[in-house]
Design a protein around this motif. Structure first.
Motif, PDB file in Angstrom:
ATOM      1  N   LEU B 369       0.807  -1.229   0.000  1.00 33.96           N
ATOM      2  CA  LEU B 369       0.000   0.000   0.000  1.00 33.96           C
ATOM      3  C   LEU B 369       0.841   1.281   0.000  1.00 33.96           C
ATOM      4  N   PRO B 370       1.865   1.428   0.884  1.00 32.58           N
ATOM      5  CA  PRO B 370       2.660   2.665   0.857  1.00 32.58           C
ATOM      6  C   PRO B 370       3.377   2.867  -0.479  1.00 32.58           C
ATOM      7  N   VAL B 371       3.826   1.758  -1.087  1.00 31.78           N
ATOM      8  CA  VAL B 371       4.514   1.858  -2.387  1.00 31.78           C
ATOM      9  C   VAL B 371       3.523   2.330  -3.451  1.00 31.78           C
ATOM     10  N   TYR B 372       2.337   1.701  -3.470  1.00 34.80           N
ATOM     11  CA  TYR B 372       1.311   2.102  -4.439  1.00 34.80           C
ATOM     12  C   TYR B 372       0.938   3.573  -4.228  1.00 34.80           C
ATOM     13  N   SER B 373       0.754   3.956  -2.945  1.00 36.39           N
ATOM     14  CA  SER B 373       0.334   5.340  -2.647  1.00 36.39           C
ATOM     15  C   SER B 373       1.361   6.325  -3.187  1.00 36.39           C
ATOM     16  N   LEU B 374       2.648   6.031  -2.978  1.00 30.78           N
ATOM     17  CA  LEU B 374       3.722   6.924  -3.420  1.00 30.78           C
ATOM     18  C   LEU B 374       3.730   7.039  -4.946  1.00 30.78           C
ATOM     19  N   LEU B 375       3.720   5.899  -5.611  1.00 33.45           N
ATOM     20  CA  LEU B 375       3.845   5.901  -7.076  1.00 33.45           C
ATOM     21  C   LEU B 375       2.603   6.490  -7.736  1.00 33.45           C
ATOM     22  N   GLN B 393      -6.785   8.651  -9.406  1.00 34.52           N
ATOM     23  CA  GLN B 393      -5.865   7.979  -8.471  1.00 34.52           C
ATOM     24  C   GLN B 393      -6.547   6.799  -7.769  1.00 34.52           C
ATOM     25  N   GLY B 394      -7.818   7.019  -7.398  1.00 35.85           N
ATOM     26  CA  GLY B 394      -8.586   5.931  -6.767  1.00 35.85           C
ATOM     27  C   GLY B 394      -8.764   4.770  -7.730  1.00 35.85           C
ATOM     28  N   LEU B 395      -9.026   5.127  -8.991  1.00 38.39           N
ATOM     29  CA  LEU B 395      -9.208   4.104 -10.022  1.00 38.39           C
ATOM     30  C   LEU B 395      -7.910   3.316 -10.218  1.00 38.39           C
ATOM     31  N   ALA B 396      -6.779   4.051 -10.187  1.00 38.77           N
ATOM     32  CA  ALA B 396      -5.478   3.383 -10.346  1.00 38.77           C
ATOM     33  C   ALA B 396      -5.222   2.427  -9.185  1.00 38.77           C
ATOM     34  N   MET B 397      -5.588   2.866  -7.959  1.00 38.26           N
ATOM     35  CA  MET B 397      -5.398   1.995  -6.785  1.00 38.26           C
ATOM     36  C   MET B 397      -6.256   0.734  -6.916  1.00 38.26           C
ATOM     37  N   PHE B 398      -7.519   0.920  -7.318  1.00 33.79           N
ATOM     38  CA  PHE B 398      -8.398  -0.234  -7.515  1.00 33.79           C
ATOM     39  C   PHE B 398      -7.815  -1.157  -8.599  1.00 33.79           C
ATOM     40  N   GLY B 399      -7.354  -0.530  -9.672  1.00 35.16           N
ATOM     41  CA  GLY B 399      -6.811  -1.293 -10.800  1.00 35.16           C
ATOM     42  C   GLY B 399      -5.617  -2.136 -10.402  1.00 35.16           C
ATOM     43  N   ILE B 400      -4.693  -1.569  -9.629  1.00 36.82           N
ATOM     44  CA  ILE B 400      -3.483  -2.315  -9.279  1.00 36.82           C
ATOM     45  C   ILE B 400      -3.810  -3.419  -8.261  1.00 36.82           C
ATOM     46  N   TYR B 401      -4.809  -3.184  -7.381  1.00 35.66           N
ATOM     47  CA  TYR B 401      -5.259  -4.235  -6.466  1.00 35.66           C
ATOM     48  C   TYR B 401      -5.860  -5.393  -7.271  1.00 35.66           C
ATOM     49  N   PHE B 402      -6.739  -5.028  -8.191  1.00 34.03           N
ATOM     50  CA  PHE B 402      -7.408  -6.040  -9.011  1.00 34.03           C
ATOM     51  C   PHE B 402      -6.381  -6.797  -9.862  1.00 34.03           C
ATOM     52  N   PHE B 403      -5.396  -6.054 -10.377  1.00 32.16           N
ATOM     53  CA  PHE B 403      -4.352  -6.661 -11.218  1.00 32.16           C
ATOM     54  C   PHE B 403      -3.611  -7.758 -10.441  1.00 32.16           C
ATOM     55  N   GLY B 404      -3.257  -7.474  -9.183  1.00 31.61           N
ATOM     56  CA  GLY B 404      -2.551  -8.454  -8.350  1.00 31.61           C
ATOM     57  C   GLY B 404      -3.370  -9.725  -8.171  1.00 31.61           C
ATOM     58  N   LEU B 558       6.915   0.392 -12.434  1.00 26.54           N
ATOM     59  CA  LEU B 558       7.268   0.067 -11.044  1.00 26.54           C
ATOM     60  C   LEU B 558       6.051  -0.463 -10.279  1.00 26.54           C
ATOM     61  N   LEU B 559       4.893   0.148 -10.529  1.00 28.52           N
ATOM     62  CA  LEU B 559       3.653  -0.334  -9.900  1.00 28.52           C
ATOM     63  C   LEU B 559       3.415  -1.803 -10.248  1.00 28.52           C
ATOM     64  N   VAL B 560       3.547  -2.113 -11.522  1.00 29.74           N
ATOM     65  CA  VAL B 560       3.333  -3.495 -11.982  1.00 29.74           C
ATOM     66  C   VAL B 560       4.380  -4.423 -11.366  1.00 29.74           C
ATOM     67  N   PHE B 561       5.639  -3.943 -11.312  1.00 31.42           N
ATOM     68  CA  PHE B 561       6.705  -4.749 -10.733  1.00 31.42           C
ATOM     69  C   PHE B 561       6.375  -5.104  -9.278  1.00 31.42           C
ATOM     70  N   PHE B 562       5.953  -4.099  -8.500  1.00 32.59           N
ATOM     71  CA  PHE B 562       5.648  -4.355  -7.086  1.00 32.59           C
ATOM     72  C   PHE B 562       4.400  -5.215  -6.895  1.00 32.59           C
ATOM     73  N   ALA B 563       3.483  -5.161  -7.865  1.00 30.17           N
ATOM     74  CA  ALA B 563       2.266  -5.987  -7.743  1.00 30.17           C
ATOM     75  C   ALA B 563       2.594  -7.469  -7.867  1.00 30.17           C
ATOM     76  N   ILE B 564       3.690  -7.785  -8.564  1.00 29.53           N
ATOM     77  CA  ILE B 564       3.985  -9.203  -8.851  1.00 29.53           C
ATOM     78  C   ILE B 564       5.186  -9.729  -8.057  1.00 29.53           C
ATOM     79  N   ALA B 565       6.252  -8.942  -7.961  1.00 26.54           N
ATOM     80  CA  ALA B 565       7.500  -9.471  -7.390  1.00 26.54           C
ATOM     81  C   ALA B 565       7.322  -9.932  -5.945  1.00 26.54           C
ATOM     82  N   LEU B 566       8.063 -10.987  -5.606  1.00 29.37           N
ATOM     83  CA  LEU B 566       7.947 -11.573  -4.259  1.00 29.37           C
ATOM     84  C   LEU B 566       9.174 -11.172  -3.430  1.00 29.37           C
ATOM     85  N   GLN B 567       9.419  -9.850  -3.328  1.00 26.95           N
ATOM     86  CA  GLN B 567      10.614  -9.453  -2.583  1.00 26.95           C
ATOM     87  C   GLN B 567      10.237  -9.169  -1.127  1.00 26.95           C
TER      88      GLN B 567
END
Lengths: 78, 612
Positions: B369-375, B393-404, B558-567
């Protein structure tokens, strides 16, 4: 001959046999649960959207999905 | 020490009886190679005997690899001289389901020369409905003692220890009873007959269960109940455990404030403040969440609702190779992957549990969440559309949650189809246990055990990795400049890897440190850009990122990277422990990294193409 999956809620049936496509260990597990040929089964719930159905056999309630229940041959009681 | 085995089929009340007989003095161990808990405790009224609680199984004829290991361990235990006798627990209210397994146990015990006593549990339920169970008749028919008990009310438990004492030290030798040579097929028919002869008659027991099921499994009322219960579960992980998590953080900060000033300046101080307390805090902060989730999941399991929830979710999840039982772990993963991975223990199919493990890290956890909020603040315009109804911005947050979530389901769907024949799977035949009032003490004990398991097993790995990253970030300039540290050099070393995404070494360093926990990405970027407290107030950091001229394509990539990567070292540590497979954790780390990288690269080019 109907399958267990074709039953509607409230209907009762007698188990006749299992289809050959149902793997041996699955058949054994079903019999362990009480789904023997000759046993009476009651369909208690047939939820919407193809969700697994709920059956009563002896004094136990089980839920089976179509992948299993389609391969159990039954005779529905009138 | 001489041992007594306690064995029984699932939902027969074995855990409650075990806790009654041992006074909750349980310690938990795992079978090698799989996650099957075996409780061991000292018998309260027979201190010189240990009670071993074997995992519940429906039959000694296993289907899955996990069942095979459990059955093999049981057979090995029967050969063990320390094992003196066996207690076999059956559910007196559903005799047929238990009896086939019981007959198999009696047969194998007779072959191994171990005395066996059958305990017919839930006799209080039969009493309440004025039903009878002919224990003497059954005892005569099967040739072993049958005791009527209630683990819940305590009725009949006083018969158990005298029975154990009677068998103590007796070398029975192989018994050639009528069951000793019986094949499984014969036992199956025999169980059917015995249940009819001696079991309770009538259907009064299932009537109340059926009434409740007609509410909880109804297309409308069941849907509403499911939504409310899952909402409460989600709240428990996200909101209710937050005060306890804050308390852990506050307590650690208080201790650090107390200890650190005493150390003066230098390495010892920096190590204690940044590595020791941060390292301990990195895993202790999850303990309340694990405790609360384990408690709530246990409550749902013991009350009988969990099986109904699994039924409701089964159909849509099956499309992706999962089971209805995957839903709760995946939902928990939206808060944090770690309690989600623990919750996946409830999945009996090893194949579906493995697929669920693969889906959980892709759920949009709270650390993202903090990473998504920043980006999103840095790259997505703050404007609205549709007359102010929808914010971009809200739509982008929903989108990246749904994408994950979508990625999680797609990964399991693809893996499931690729590896269809690699596992021996269990069919979806789900027993719907009766609705029961759960016992508070066993639930609390189980939640405590799970939290301690996390601290003792995963904590070591998380702490070690934290230390390594601290050393890399601290030396050789003793914490003076992160950019010139070994970690900074590492960032520059991996810069060519991230350059195709339009990212420079600073983002490389931030991505490397986010291996500790994803949210560390924000703090690291703040440190590199020279901004104090970037985690609390992101505005100056957002300004710096925008001023640095980074392209929108890089931000979305970067948003997409953080949605998927297991770091996330904590998730990897607990994945390795729970799956008993380090290679799975390593494969998932590199696999998801590659997936994240190429998805981010594709996103970078597509976005750049679209915005010109």
């Amino acid at each position: 001959m109907q399958s267990l999956w074709s039953m509607k809620a409230g209907e009762s049936c007698e188990i006749l046999a299992y289809d050959d496509v149902l793997a041996g260990p699955y058949r054994v597990r079903l019999m362990e649960f009480g789904f023997h040929p000759g046993e009476t089964v009651v369909c208690l719930q047939a939820p919407a959207f193809g969700a697994p159905k709920v059956y009563r056999v002896s004094n136990t309630i089980f839920s089976l999905d179509d992948e299993v229940a389609t391969h159990i041959r039954v005779r529905v009681y009138a | 020490m001489p041992r007594v085995l306690l064995i029984g089929s699932p939902n027969s009340g074995k855990s409650l009886l075990f806790n009654r007989l041992t006074g909750l003095s349980q310690k938990v161990a795992n079978f090698p190679g799989i996650t099957v808990d075996v409780g061991v405790g000292t018998l309260q009224d027979m201190r010189e005997r240990e009670l071993v609680d074997f995992p519940g199984t429906y039959s000694l004829q296993p289907i899955s690899a996990e069942e095979r290991v459990a059955v093999a361990e049981f057979e090995k235990a029967l050969e063990n001289e320390e094992v003196e006798q066996v207690l076999c627990l059956i559910d007196a209210t559903r005799l047929e389901k238990s009896l086939y397994f019981t007959l198999q146990v009696i047969r194998d015990c007779q072959r191994a020369g171990k005395p066996v006593t059958v305990l017919a549990n839930m006799i209080d339920v039969l009493d309440r409905h004025s039903l009878t169970f002919d224990t003497e008749g059954l005892a005569q028919a099967v040739g072993v003692p049958v005791l009527a008990i209630s683990a819940r009310s305590g009725k009949g438990l006083d018969q158990i220890v005298p029975r154990l004492q009677e068998n103590a030290g007796v070398q029975q030798g192989r018994v050639d009873g009528k069951l000793a040579g019986a094949p499984d097929e014969l036992l199956r028919g025999e169980a059917h007959q015995l249940a009819r002869r001696f079991g309770p008659k009538g259907d009064v027991l299932v009537r109340s269960q059926t009434r409740l099921d007609s509410f909880f499994l109804h297309s409308f009322t069941g849907g509403i109940a499911f939504f409310v219960i899952m909402f409460l579960l989600f709240q428990s992980i996200f909101t209710w455990s937050a005060p306890a998590m804050d308390a852990v953080e506050t307590a650690l900060a208080w201790m650090a404030d107390l200890v650190v000033p005493l150390l003066g300046e230098g390495i010892a101080r920096d190590f204690t403040a940044d590595a020791l307390f941060s390292g301990i805090g990195a895993f202790l902060v999850f303990v309340p969440q694990i405790f609360v989730l384990t408690f709530i999941v246990g409550l749902l399991e013991d009350s009988g609702y969990m099986a109904r929830a699994a039924l409701i979710c089964h159909k849509p999840l099956r499309i992706f190779g999962l089971t209805g039982k995957s839903f709760v772990p995946m939902l928990s993963g939206v808060a944090c992957a770690i309690p989600g991975i623990y919750a996946a223990r409830a999945i009996d199919s090893p194949r579906k549990r493995l697929l669920t493990y693969m889906a959980i890290p892709l759920m949009p956890c709270s650390a993202r969440l903090p990473v998504y909020s920043l980006l999103i603040a840095a790259f997505i315009p703050a404007g609205t559309a549709f007359g102010g109804l929808v914010g971009w911005q809200g739509l982008a947050m929903f989108g990246i949650y749904f994408f994950g979530m979508l990625c999680g389901l797609l990964v399991t769907g693809v893996v499931s189809r690729m590896s269809k024949d690699h596992f021996n799977d269990l069919p979806f035949v789900l027993e719907l246990p009766p609705y029961r009032m759960p016992g508070l003490q066993p639930l609390l004990r189980n939640a405590w055990n799970r939290a301690m398991h996390f601290v003792t097993k995963a904590g070591k790995i998380i702490f070690t990795v934290t230390l390594v990253i601290w050393v890399l970030g601290y030396f050789p300039n003793f914490g003076a400049d992160l950019g010139e540290s070994w970690l900074g050099h590492l960032g520059r070393l991996i810069e060519p890897l991230f350059a195709p995404l339009g990212l420079d070494w600073r983002y490389g360093v931030a991505i490397a440190t986010s291996f500790l926990a994803r949210e560390v990405f924000v703090g690291t970027l703040g440190t590199i850009f020279g901004i104090e407290g970037a985690e609390e107030n992101m505005v100056p950091l957002v300004d710096h990122i925008q001023a640095s001229g980074m392209a929108i394509g890089s931000g979305v990539a970067l948003l997409v990277f953080f949605a998927i990567a297991l770091q996330c070292v904590s998730t990897l540590a607990i994945l390795a422990k729970e799956s008993e497979s380090r290679s799975l954790a390593i494969k998932m780390f590199f696999g998801y990294f590659a997936f994240a990288y190429f998805a981010a690269l594709a996103t970078f080019h597509v976005v750049n193409l679209l915005v010109g």
